[in-house]
Design a protein around this motif. Sequence first.
Motif, PDB file in Angstrom:
ATOM      1  N   SER A 117       0.848  -1.195   0.000  1.00 52.73           N
ATOM      2  CA  SER A 117       0.000   0.000   0.000  1.00 52.73           C
ATOM      3  C   SER A 117       0.885   1.246   0.000  1.00 52.73           C
ATOM      4  O   SER A 117       2.091   1.185   0.310  1.00 52.73           O
ATOM      5  N   ASP A 177       0.799   3.757   2.057  1.00 52.30           N
ATOM      6  CA  ASP A 177       1.279   4.032   3.415  1.00 52.30           C
ATOM      7  C   ASP A 177       2.425   3.099   3.788  1.00 52.30           C
ATOM      8  O   ASP A 177       3.384   3.508   4.454  1.00 52.30           O
ATOM      9  N   GLN A 184       5.665   4.277   2.283  1.00 48.37           N
ATOM     10  CA  GLN A 184       6.170   5.475   2.953  1.00 48.37           C
ATOM     11  C   GLN A 184       6.933   5.160   4.234  1.00 48.37           C
ATOM     12  O   GLN A 184       7.709   5.992   4.717  1.00 48.37           O
ATOM     13  N   ARG A 185       6.747   3.979   4.777  1.00 50.97           N
ATOM     14  CA  ARG A 185       7.454   3.614   6.012  1.00 50.97           C
ATOM     15  C   ARG A 185       8.951   3.432   5.776  1.00 50.97           C
ATOM     16  O   ARG A 185       9.727   3.432   6.732  1.00 50.97           O
ATOM     17  N   ARG A 203      -2.357   6.933  -4.700  1.00 54.14           N
ATOM     18  CA  ARG A 203      -3.048   8.170  -4.319  1.00 54.14           C
ATOM     19  C   ARG A 203      -2.427   9.431  -4.914  1.00 54.14           C
ATOM     20  O   ARG A 203      -2.696  10.540  -4.466  1.00 54.14           O
TER      21      ARG A 203
END
Length: 297
Positions: free
Chosen positions: A29, A31, A34-35, A290
């Motif tokens: 995903s 998110d 982004q980690r 996104r």
Amino acid sequence: MANGGEVVRGFPHLDTVRSAVTALYRRLSADGVQRFAPSVLPGDVAFSPDDDLYLGTQRVARALVSHLRLPDARMIVSFREMEHAASVELTAGPEYFIELNSRFRSHRRDIGAALAHEITHVLLHRLGLSFPGTRDNEILTDTVTTYLGAGWLLLDAFREDALTSQKLGYLTPEEFGYVLAGRAMVFGEDPSTWFTSPQGYRAWTAGRAEALRDARHPPLTTAGRVGRLRYARERRHALAGHPAGTGPEDAYAFEQGPGGLRVSFPCTICHQRIRVPVSGRVRARCGLCRTVLECDT
């Protein structure tokens, strides 16, 4: 991991690379991706001439394990004579055995690059993410290593002189640069200062130029004049009921649907295809990563 042989240049594996980025976003995903910020920094994997070979190797391995968010994984690293640069035994864990080519005993600055690829194999193994076939699966591994912030080490290990050359991994140097540029766009990083290899730096700039071209295809508003004129001609052709056309290198494709003419094109970040109606200026939001893209359809 492959090592040696003739160095292939350019972008022969770009379709597989883009598919790998899409697969990574689907598995983690937006998110989750982004980690993995920031990238591994040069100091995290630096090898001092005074470092003990085995203690230094384990320190670098721990830094990469931490970066790739494998907290319970333990890498047991050894050296031996072998054809390839490195290999890893994929088991249930938590211990994983990595073998490095004996030449890394004296080429210690590239140990981090070799370990980054093999430890990413462990990450993908745990994620259950793979591609069919050895070649495509290794391209997936190189792509994920780079996109998650450790693969710039592989590009920095690319060196050439009048007599010898060295390249680690399965991607071409320019493809490593392309993936690295994609990551830089997402995370706002500038990896140019990390390179010690002039050849690696030049490959990064070539890959970055290719990545920037991806962001300038119609129907994006950033497209150039020539591309916009070609797009307008093919749009008129499609609206007239002729067979729907496609842009160069499948940059876009017109499709007739129940609601009228639509155009599909790849997201500039995750490369998943986006479909929007042909209706003038629109904002398209990628459902996977996104990203919001300004379009003139």
